[in-house]
Design an enzyme around this catalytic site. Structure first.
Site, PDB file in Angstrom:
ATOM      1  N   SER A  54       3.388  -4.469 -10.355  1.00 16.79           N
ATOM      2  CA  SER A  54       4.595  -3.916 -11.088  1.00 16.79           C
ATOM      3  C   SER A  54       5.585  -4.379 -10.270  1.00 16.79           C
ATOM      4  CB  SER A  54       4.287  -2.470 -11.309  1.00 16.79           C
ATOM      5  OG  SER A  54       4.454  -1.680  -9.888  1.00 16.79           O
ATOM      6  N   LEU A 119       2.735  -0.680  -6.326  1.00 17.05           N
ATOM      7  CA  LEU A 119       4.174  -0.021  -6.499  1.00 17.05           C
ATOM      8  C   LEU A 119       5.220  -0.168  -5.485  1.00 17.05           C
ATOM      9  CD1 LEU A 119       5.610   2.185  -8.228  1.00 17.05           C
ATOM     10  CD2 LEU A 119       4.350   4.021  -6.722  1.00 17.05           C
ATOM     11  N   ILE A 150       1.601  -0.774  -1.685  1.00 22.83           N
ATOM     12  CA  ILE A 150       2.907  -0.362  -1.591  1.00 22.83           C
ATOM     13  C   ILE A 150       3.743  -1.830  -1.411  1.00 22.83           C
ATOM     14  CG2 ILE A 150       5.052   0.940  -0.644  1.00 22.83           C
ATOM     15  CD1 ILE A 150       3.283   2.554  -1.761  1.00 22.83           C
ATOM     16  N   LYS A 151       4.468  -2.101  -2.417  1.00 23.24           N
ATOM     17  CA  LYS A 151       5.281  -3.303  -2.320  1.00 23.24           C
ATOM     18  C   LYS A 151       6.580  -3.110  -1.285  1.00 23.24           C
ATOM     19  CE  LYS A 151       5.496  -5.958  -5.835  1.00 23.24           C
ATOM     20  NZ  LYS A 151       5.666  -6.515  -7.151  1.00 23.24           N
ATOM     21  N   ILE A 152       6.489  -3.897  -0.240  1.00 27.95           N
ATOM     22  CA  ILE A 152       7.710  -3.957   0.488  1.00 27.95           C
ATOM     23  C   ILE A 152       8.363  -5.432   0.742  1.00 27.95           C
ATOM     24  CG2 ILE A 152       8.558  -3.798   2.983  1.00 27.95           C
ATOM     25  CD1 ILE A 152       6.127  -1.759   3.456  1.00 27.95           C
TER      26      ILE A 152
END
Length: 955
Positions: A54, A119, A150-152
Site C-alpha cells: 500500500s 504499511l 513497515i515501509k521505510i
C-alpha cells in the site's frame, strides 16, 4: 480484476508460473471492499498472489472515494475525538489487519518468506531518521501482525532507520529506491541490523525485508530526455532512440547482480547459517507508462530467483492474460551493462535522474498523503456535522485567489506540521518555540480534569454566592467571555470579572458582592502586574475586616510557578494556588488554568467544554492539510488580507448571546500581530452598517450563534456580501463552541503572524506603557504628588493634553470643537480612530462610546475602536503603539467622584489610573502616533454628553 487458472489460449496462468523461477507476485493495491468481498482471497487462490503493498496514493483512492469506510468513520467519531491523521490510521490499520489475515496462510506455507502486507510510515518523515524509527515502532505495535512489513523510504535518512528497525525485529519494506548506490546502502543497513541482533544475542530468524526498486519512473525521465534531444536534431539521435525503454531494466539487472554477489559472500553466509532470510529485491512501479511499449514490459523483463514484483491491478490482469514467463533477470547481463555504458556515453545522466526521482517520489507521496488526509478531514467534518463550528468564506476574487495560493504554499512547505513541531523559523526564528505550550494544553487539561472537578465540588459545598476574579488582559478576558456567555449556573456562585483601576468601578463591584460569601480569584500570570496586585491588596484588606483571620480561605491564586503572586498567596494563607504554564503567553492562556479555574468555580460543564476545545485542537492538527484546517484557513485569510490587500481592520461582529468573544479576540489579534509597524487592528463590537460607510481596509468576521441568531445582523451581512465585501462567517451551533473557537483563533493568529512576518508571541510595546506607569507611581510614592502636567488648551469643561509634536499640530485651534476637528482631519483613507476612555465601564458609558464611535465611522468612513482603559493597554494597546501607524487616538479621562486608597501605598486607585493614562499617552507620542487627551472636569455624565456633541460636530 478477474481471476483465471489459465492465461491466454488455455496456457498455464503466467502469474502462477512465476513461482517456478523463484519470483513472488504481490499486488500494489488495497481497498476494504476488495478484501471484504473475497476478491483478494481469490487472487491468492487463483493467481498465486503472495503479498500486498500500500502507499498513500492507493489509500487516497480507496478512502477518498465511495462509501466503503463510512460505517467505521461514523463509529469512531461517535466515541472518540480524533484528528484526521489518527482517523486515517485507524482505517488503514483495519485494512492492513484484514488483508494480513487473508495472506496469513501464505505466510505460514512459505515459512515467512511471503504473505506480507506493507504499511508505510508517514511520508512527511522521509528526511527524519529518528522520527521514522519512532513511527515504525508505533505502527508495528499497533497493527500487531507477524506478516506486516513497515515501509521505510530508502532515502539517506531512511537507511539508518532500516538498520534500527531490523535490529529490533521489525519487518521492513524499503521503498523509493532508484539508484544502485542507494540500494547498496539499504542492503548494508539490513545486513548490519541483523548483525546487531546477533551481537545482542538475539535470533535473526523470521525477520523479513524487501528492497523496493522503482523501475518505470526511470524510463519516463530518461526517455523524455531522449525524445527531447531527438526532436532537437541531436547528432546521436539513432543511438539515443535505441536506448528507449531499456535503461530502467538494465539498472534493475545491475542491482540484482550486486545482490547475487552479496548473498554468496562469507559475511552473508554467516547470517544465513544463523537463520537469516535474504532481503529480496522487489520491483516496484512496474506499470507501463509509455503506450508504445508492452503493457507487461516491466514484469516480463525482471523475472528472477528470490525477487518480488509488486504489480498494479491493471498490469496484474494483463500479465495473467499474456505475460511471458522466463528467467529474464539474468539474461544478457552484458547487454544491460552496455545499455548503461551507452547511456553514460551519450550524456543521459542516470545518477542525476535517480536523485531527482527520490526527491520527486518523496514529494509525490507527501502530495498524495495531503490529498488523502484532506479527503479524510472533509469526510470527518461532514460526519461530525454540528458538533463543530462551520466556516463560510465570501471573498473577492483577487483575495480568494491569493488565499488559495498561500494555502498551497503552506501545504507544499509542510508549514502546519512545522508549526506543531514548534519551528521558530515560521516566524522570526527567535524564541517562538518557547511559547507554544498552548498547542497541547487541552490534552493536559483533560488528563487533569479530576483536579478541576474536585475544586468545583468544593466551591459548591462551601456555598459561595459570588466569585470575583481580579485580573487583567489574558487573565481576565477569557474568563469574562465565559461569564458573559454562560451566566450563572444553579447551585454555583455568580462569576464577576474586575479588570479596572477606576475607583468608581472598583467600588461598584465591591457593592455587587457579599464579601462574606465571596471567593476571590487573584489571577496574574507573571505575578508582578500592577492591577491584580493592587486589587488583591484592596479586597484582601476589605475582606479581612469581615472575615478576620479566615480571610485567606476566601482567596485563591492562579499564577505561574515561582511568581511574586505565589509568594504572596502562601504568605497570606490562600485557600488554593493553581499554576499556569510558563510556556503559554497570557493571551493564549484561556484553556490553561487561567480559564479553567474560574470556569470550575462558576459551575460550568468542564468535560463538555474541554471536549469542544479538543475538537478545535484536532481540527487544526498537524495531520490536517491547510485547506481543510480551520485554523490554518482562517489565519491565512487574516494574514493575506492584511499583508497583500491592506485589509487589516478585522471587524468582528458576534451574535448578542456570544458578543463578548470580540473582547477576547481583540487582545489575541492585536497583541500577537501588532508590532514592527505591521499587524491586524481588531474592531470589536461593531454595529453593522451599509457598505457605503466602509473603506477598502476591512475584513469582516461574523460569529453567528445558530441557536440564537440575530435577524438584523444576518440581513446586514447579506448586504455586505452582496456588495462584494470580504466576509468570514463562523457559525457556532451552540454556545459551548466558543471554547472550540478559542483554540481555532489561537492557531489562526499564529498562522497570520507567520504570514505577516512577525513574532506572534511577544508584546514589546505593552511593556513600554508599564514602564512609564511605574515611573509615575514611583514618583508619587516618593514625593506625594504627581509630576507636573499642563494642558495645551482648556475651557470650563475640558482640558487638552498632548506631547509637544501633537500639541504643535493642533496649536492653532482655539476651541474644543476646533481641536477635535483638526485632530480628526489628520486621518486619511485606511486609518482608524480609537477612543480610549479611562472612565468607569458600565452600561451608560458603553452606550455613550458606541454612539460616538458610530458617528465618527459614518461621517469619516473610517474604522473606529471604542476602548476602556486600562484594560485595553493589555490588549489592543500593543497594536496601537507597535502596529501600523494608521491610528488617530482620542484619550478620554475625567475627574474621579471618589478617592479609593491602595493599602500599603501612598497612591490611590485614581492616581494609578492617572499614571496609566499619562504613560499610555507618553508612549503613543514617543511612537509618533497622532494622539490627544481630553480631560473632563466636573460631572462625568454631563461632560460625556457635551463631548459627544462636539465630536459629532467636529466630524
Amino acid at each position: 480484476m478477474s481471476v483465471h487458472e489459465t492465461g491466454k489460449g488455455g496456457a498455464a496462468n503466467p502469474l502462477k508460473q512465476l513461482a517456478k523461477y523463484g519470483q513472488s507476485p504481490w499486488l500494489d493495491f488495497i481497498q476494504r471492499s476488495y478484501t471484504a468481498d473475497g476478491s483478494l482471497k481469490k487472487l491468492v487462490d487463483g493467481d498465486g498472489l503472495k503479498g500486498v503493498t500500500s502507499n498513500p496514493a492507493i489509500f487516497q483512492k480507496a478512502m477518498g472515494q465511495g462509501t466503503d469506510y463510512d460505517p467505521q468513520i461514523r463509529s469512531i467519531l461517535e466515541h472518540q475525538i480524533v484528528d484526521a491523521g489518527t482517523l486515517y490510521e485507524m482505517l488503514a490499520i483495519t485494512d492492513i489487519r484484514d488483508a494480513a489475515k487473508v495472506l496469513y496462510p501464505v505466510y505460514e506455507q512459505t515459512k515467512g518468506v511471503d504473505g506480507y502486507v506493507s504499511l508505510e510510515v508517514s511520508p512527511y518523515l522521509a528526511r527524519d531518521t529518528q522520527a521514522t524509527i519512532v513511527e515504525a515502532r508505533r505502527l508495528w505495535k499497533a497493527v500487531d501482525a507477524a506478516n506486516l512489513m513497515i515501509k521505510i523510504p530508502g532515502t539517506q535518512e531512511g537507511a539508518p532507520a532500516v538498520r534500527t528497525a531490523i535490529a529490533e525485529g521489525i519487518n521492513v519494506n524499503v521503498t523509493l529506491l532508484f539508484s544502485n548506490d542507494a540500494y547498496k546502502k539499504v542492503l548494508e543497513a539490513y545486513i548490519v541490523g541483523l548483525e546487531d541482533r546477533l551481537a545482542q544475542g538475539k535470533s535473526v530468524a523470521g525477520i523479513a525485508s524487501v528492497a523496493s526498486f522503482f523501475v518505470s519512473r526511470i524510463d519516463v525521465k530518461i526517455d523524455g530526455e531522449i525524445d527531447r534531444r531527438v526532436a532537437a536534431g541531436d547528432k546521436d539521435a539513432a543511438a539515443l532512440k535505441a536506448l528507449r525503454g531499456k535503461v530502467a531494466i538494465a539498472n534493475a539487472k545491475m542491482a540484482y547482480q550486486y545482490w547475487q554477489g552479496v548473498v554468496k559472500s562469507a559475511r552473508w553466509q554467516k547470517l544465513a547459517a544463523a537463520g537469516a532470510m535474504p532481503q529480496r529485491l522487489l520491483w516496484a512501479s512496474t506499470g507501463t507508462k509509455d503506450k508504445s511499449f508492452s503493457d507487461v514490459l516491466y514484469v516480463d523483463s525482471l523475472i528472477g530467483e528470490d525477487t518480488v514484483n509488486t504489480i498494479p491491478p491493471k498490469t496484474f490482469d494483463a500479465f495473467r492474460d499474456h505475460g511471458k514467463v522466463a528467467p529474464t533477470l539474468t539474461e544478457d547481463v552484458k547487454g544491460a551493462e552496455q545499455v548503461l555504458a551507452d547511456a553514460k556515453r551519450l550524456g543521459l545522466d542516470l545518477d542525476g535522474v535517480t536523485t531527482v526521482l527520490v526527491d520527486e517520489g518523496v514529494k509525490s507521496f507527501e502530495d498524495a498523503f495531503d490529498e488523502l488526509l484532506g479527503s479524510v478531514a472533509a469526510k470527518q467534518a461532514a460526519f461530525v456535522g454540528k458538533k463543530v463550528t462551520t466556516t463560510t468564506l465570501h471573498l473577492p476574487a483577487d483575495l480568494d485567489a491569493a488565499v488559495k495560493a498561500e494555502l498551497e504554499d503552506w501545504r507544499k512547505g509542510g508549514k502546519v506540521r512545522r508549526l506543531w513541531a514548534k519551528d521558530a523559523t515560521l516566524w522570526t526564528g527567535k524564541d517562538e518555540a518557547n511559547w507554544l505550550k498552548w498547542l497541547s494544553i487541552v490534552d493536559d487539561q483533560i488528563l487533569a480534569l479530576s483536579k478541576f472537578e474536585e475544586f468545583q465540588a468544593e466551591v459548591k459545598a462551601r456555598g459561595f454566592r459570588d466569585v470575583l476574579l481580579l485580573g487583567m488582559g489574558g487573565s481576565s478576558l477569557g474568563p469574562e467571555v465565559l461569564s458573559e456567555t454562560f451566566g450563572k449556573h444553579e447551585g454555583f456562585p455568580h462569576l464577576y470579572i474586575l479588570d479596572s483601576t477606576d475607583p468608581q468601578q472598583v467600588k461598584a463591584f465591591e457593592k455587587k458582592i457579599d464579601i462574606a460569601k465571596t471567593l476571590f480569584i487573584v489571577s496574574s500570570k507573571s505575578g508582578g502586574t500592577l492591577e491584580p496586585n493592587i486589587l488583591k491588596a484592596y479586597f484582601f484588606d476589605e475582606a479581612k475586616k469581615v472575615l478576620g483571620d479566615k480571610v485567606g480561605s476566601h482567596f485563591i491564586a492562579v499564577t505561574d510557578p515561582g511568581s511574586h503572586m505565589e509568594a504572596v498567596a502562601k504568605a497570606d494563607g490562600f485557600w488554593k494556588i493553581f499554576y499556569g504554564e510558563k510556556q503559554i503567553g497570557g493571551r493564549y492562556s484561556v484553556l490553561s488554568d487561567f480559564g479553567m479555574v474560574p470556569a470550575a468555580a462558576a459551575g460550568l460543564p468542564l468535560r463538555l467544554l474541554l471536549e469542544s476545545a479538543l475538537r478545535g485542537e484536532k481540527s487544526c492538527a498537524a495531520s490536517v492539510p491547510p485547506a481543510q484546517n480551520p485554523g490554518a484557513l482562517l489565519g491565512t485569510v487574516l494574514g493575506v488580507a492584511a499583508k497583500s490587500f491592506g485589509r487589516d481592520k478585522v471587524t468582528i461582529l458576534a451574535s448578542p448571546a456570544i458578543y463578548d468573544m470580540g473582547a477576547w479576540l481583540e487582545q489575541l489579534l492585536a497583541e500577537s500581530t501588532g508590532k514592527n509597524g505591521r499587524g491586524l487592528i481588531p474592531i470589536d463590537d461593531e454595529t453593522a452598517g451599509p457598505a457605503s460607510v466602509y473603506g477598502k481596509d476591512r475584513l469582516f468576521v461574523y460569529l453567528r450563534l445558530a441557536e440564537k441568531p440575530c435577524e438584523k445582523q444576518d440581513a446586514a451581512f447579506k448586504a455586505l456580501i452582496a456588495a462584494g465585501e470580504p466576509v468570514v462567517t463562523i457559525e457556532l451551533h451552540d454556545r459551548r463552541q466558543i471554547v472550540e473557537e478559542f483554540f481555532r483563533w489561537e492557531f489562526a493568529t499564529a498562522v497570520a503572524g507567520s504570514i505577516i512576518g512577525i513574532n506572534a508571541f511577544d508584546q514589546p510595546d505593552v511593556e513600554a506603557s508599564k514602564i512609564e506607569t511605574k515611573k509615575i507611581t514611583t514618583a508619587y510614592n516618593e514625593t506625594g504628588r504627581l509630576p507636573p502636567y499642563e494642558p495645551f488648551f482648556k475651557d470650563a469643561t475640558f482640558a487638552f493634553y498632548a506631547d509637544p509634536k501633537n500639541a504643535a499640530a493642533l496649536k492653532d485651534a482655539r476651541t474644543a470643537e476646533a481641536i477635535l476637528k483638526a485632530h480628526f482631519a489628520r486621518a486619511k483613507a485606511g486609518d482608524y480612530v480609537a477612543l480610549l476612555a479611562y472612565i468607569e465601564r458600565d452600561t451608560a458609558t458603553r452606550e455613550w462610546i458606541q454612539g460616538v464611535r458610530l458617528a465618527i465611522r459614518d461621517a469619516l468612513k473610517l474604522a473606529t475602536a471604542a476602548e476602556f482603559g486600562p484594560r485595553f493597554q493589555h490588549s489592543t494597546g500593543q497594536a496601537y503603539k507597535g502596529g501600523p501607524d494608521t491610528g488617530v487616538f482620542v484619550q478620554i479621562t475625567a475627574d474621579d467622584a471618589i478617592t479609593l486608597p491602595v493599602p500599603g501605598e501612598k497612591y490611590t486607585f485614581g492616581i494609578v489610573k492617572e499614571a496609566q493614562a499619562r504613560g499610555d499617552l507618553e508612549v503613543l507620542g514617543e511612537r509618533g502616533r497622532r494622539a490627544v487627551r481630553v480631560h473632563i472636569h466636573g460631572d462625568l455624565k454631563a461632560g460625556l454628553e457635551k463631548l459627544g456633541q462636539i465630536i459629532k460636530a467636529a466630524v
